[in-house]
Design an enzyme around this catalytic site. Sequence first.
Site, PDB file in Angstrom:
ATOM      1  N   SER A 658       0.816  -1.215   0.000  1.00 21.48           N
ATOM      2  CA  SER A 658       0.000   0.000   0.000  1.00 21.48           C
ATOM      3  C   SER A 658       0.846   1.259   0.000  1.00 21.48           C
ATOM      4  O   SER A 658       0.345   2.352  -0.282  1.00 21.48           O
ATOM      5  CB  SER A 658      -0.934   0.005   1.219  1.00 21.48           C
ATOM      6  N   LYS A 701      -5.872   5.028   8.097  1.00 22.50           N
ATOM      7  CA  LYS A 701      -4.684   5.765   7.651  1.00 22.50           C
ATOM      8  C   LYS A 701      -4.966   7.256   7.621  1.00 22.50           C
ATOM      9  O   LYS A 701      -4.151   8.083   8.100  1.00 22.50           O
ATOM     10  CB  LYS A 701      -4.237   5.239   6.287  1.00 22.50           C
TER      11      LYS A 701
END
Lengths: 807, 277
Positions: A658, A701
Amino acid sequence: MTDIQPLAPARLALRIDPAQFHFTTTAELDDLTDVLGQARATEAIRFGIGIRRAGYNLFVLGSPGTGRHTVVRRFLEQQAATEAVAPDWVYVHSFVQPHRPHILQLPAGWGRRLRDDMQQLIEDLLATIPAVFESEQYRARRHELEEELKARREHAFEELRAEAENHGITLLRTPSGMAFAPTRNGEVISPEEYEKLPEADKKRTEEVIAVLEEKLERIIQQIQPWRREGLQRIHALDREVMQSAVGQLLEELHKTYHELPAVLSYLETVQQAILDNADMFRNEEEGEGVNFLGMTLRKGKDGEALQQFSVNLLIDNGDTHGAPVIAEDNPTFPALIGRIEHLAQMGTLVTDFTLIKAGALHHANGGYLVLDAMKVLMQPFAWEGLKRALRAGALHIESLGQALSLVSTVSLEPEPMPLDLKVILVGEPLLYYLLSHYDPDFAELFKVAADFSEEMPCDANGLQLYARLLATMVKREQLLPLDRTAVARTLELSARLAEDAEKLSLHMRDITDLLREADYWAHDAKHTIITREDIQRAYDAKVYRADHLRERVYAEIERGTILIDTQNTKVGQVNGLSVIGLGQFAFGYPTRITASVQLGGGEVIDIQREVELGGPIHSKGVMILEGFVGGRYAAEQPLAMSARLTFEQTYGEVEGDSASSAELYALLSALATMPIKQSLAVTGSVNQHGEIQAIGGVNEKIEGFFDICRQRGLTGEQGVLIPAANVKHLLLREDVIQACAAKQFHVYAIETIDAGIALLTGVPAGERDASGEYPQGSINQLVAARLAAMAQTAREFAQVGKDKELI
Amino acid sequence: MNPTPGLQRIRRILVAVDACTHSVSALEAAVQLAAQLHAELVGLFVEDTNLLRLAALPFAREWGTTTLVRRMESTTMDRALRHQAQQMQQLLARSAAQHQVRWSFRVARGEIAAQVRQVAEEVDLVTLGINPWEYTNQLYLETATRKLLRDSLRPMLLLPQGVALQSPLICLYTGTPAAQHALELAKHLSAPHQPMTVVIASNDPQNALRLREQAAQFLAEQAVQWQHCQLTVAAILARLRLLPAGTVLLPADATSLPERERDMLLAKSQRAVIVVQ
């Protein structure tokens, strides 16, 4: 300059309008009887339960908390209630092969009846048989027999004695037997007198005695055969008497069980055994020595011997309604297969058929058995034992030692029980697929997979049904009812659990916990219904209970122990985003990613991989961005650069791709010597074409970077770049949304590396023109120019080296 | 009914033993009885001169039950008898010590009945083992036993091999003086709380009633179970078979039962029997 705009606040979370629910509280709603969102699984369960073929056992796969056990039990109980009651099973002694007890199947409720009837039979026999043998009739007949037999002996001896007496000889008892002796006046003649007798008399006496002794010898030789004959005739009498007594008692049982041939057959063997072992039921012989004026002690009946006529009621379905549904929570080998217990007696272990104990497979026979797959696999040999029983269609009870041929001690080998049941294994998908791949028996025995979904569509119908589901859960758990706002918030949090704004989570366990905790907080606030605030409070409280580590990480970032910039710009440095998952809580936090470049051979060195702190997926992501760089900038020329990428201040393994787009941004920044805004953080995976791909944990996040920026003070410049494919997964916290609405924080959806680098640097990425050149000053042009210069420098160094060699 | 002198109390008991195995039962029973009655026990082993003479004969052979035959010899017989006597004495000593009974032991050589009769003059009860012969129990009792029964004035306790003294006492009552003596002895041997059985043996129902009243009057304070049967061996044996194991008191006079029938009863009853004169 870039024209990418931050996402509107409305796109940052799912907002469910309570007004679409036409109720005040969930108390007004009807219960939801159907299983929500599990059409595929429930259809499979119906099919698997309904089909009656070998091998069609079920494996129910799904994540824990999705209601697998609950749904399965509900279906089974509904189905089982319509089915016939399973039969009773009993073990009885085998008089022919004592170590192989017989199993009998009887209609439900008849097992205990047979057990009780046999018990009564024994009691009746214990009362009847002694009475029969003590009756005057029997005694008289036996006495007659004995007298008749004695008379034969006596007659023979009397004849001999009379004959002897006629010759003046008497038969005397001696210490060890008997002897013939000549007498005079009733006394044995003395040796002196005998010597005085004429020789002829002496000879005659000795001849007579010799003849008498021959006859005595013949009589003695006849004694054993007479004794045997006598015993046989007495035995025949006993048997005849027993037959009459036993026959009458067993006749009633024959009538009771006339429709059960197996039982009738058993009763025949019982009758035979009783006749063969009459002594078991008789009193001790009279005349045993006792003290005068003392107590007479009588030996008790042999309890152990009588036990062979008892019945081991293995399975009693007398009180069961419908087919059995059994769930075994501790599926050890003996718990499944059954066991044979032993008793310690006088230093040895003994057993008999009454010590056979049923296992879960026995109890479920004729119905259904539900097992947790992981638990079965974790118990030694339980899985093999289960498969063996299902393959054979019969259940052999044996110990593990016997099954593994580790024990050679003679023990019981009970007749196997024929099996007719369905086994339902419940487990996680990984287990199902591992078994499918590695165990060839699995596909033969578990042909039906019921796959439970983790989520359902968040559409209008789904919302209404979900509300009813919440109402049902509230009633079942006896909680306070929810108002519309609480329902709406629960649905929003359900979507958050599903990590998708277009889905609702089917992890019922988590939703149930949320409701229970909200109920607690509602009571704490003296509410009579659960409101949105109670739901939120429950959610926040749960997060707070779990976020100790997050607090510490953020504190170290705040204190500068972990270096994170949230403003200004830097070349070759970008804020990546990571997620830590601990238990049921996950949080995000920024991680500094840096890139350095130098002249080299075209490699991109992933420092994490070099020191074996990078997982394979992470390494793959780095190789992919390496491929991007080579494909875009070095198609026609060698890549004369060596780059290093690293996650700064990470000392554990890094896995996942990611952050591959962030790493690429850092590399491009380093190559183009163009600084990247530190007020932005980046997440997203990149492919070789520069397209940004979706990642997981997008909400954590974003919230992680937001929290860091907020604790330092939002500047209005800060934000996060996320893949455009993740927009549908956005379910951000309310404070993040409000900050975005106030333009203090921004979330950008990025589709390509070019768009992202433009946003991060403020410089357009640039597109190739017709001649294949990038616009001057664009990021791509700067990178290409830098790489071309490096290539040229490398060529010059190589030439110099050649020149030196020549010299 | 007046109690007979000598039956007031049994102070000395004689147990006569010989070389045959049935003596052991008699010895054990005698010790138990002596212990119960606090009587002194006199053991008498008779070395049967008939056996000694037989063993001295040149052709004498002994036959066992398995047709094992062996030559008889005087020295062997002598030794065997002495050994038997020692064994019996040791058995008596052990048993008497166990039951704390005063005892003495004698060995005599001669005709069994004569020797026993001689010592019987000194005692109150004579105990004998009888073996109605495993093979010939119909009519035969050993000669010695028959002689003693005929001549002895003392009550005689006869025990078949393997039979012990047992409760309850079963007294056969025929109304004769011997039967009365038997009743007295039964009362003497029973504890008041312990029931005994009285079998009225008479062929005449009226006489049976009268005998019962007579016996009941004598046994006024005793717990009694009454039975009735005909005065024949078969009837008495049949009645005994129906009763629990117990010790029988039998009147010895011929009026009660002729000698031959009495002997048959003794041979066939398989119980301990006290024959009362």
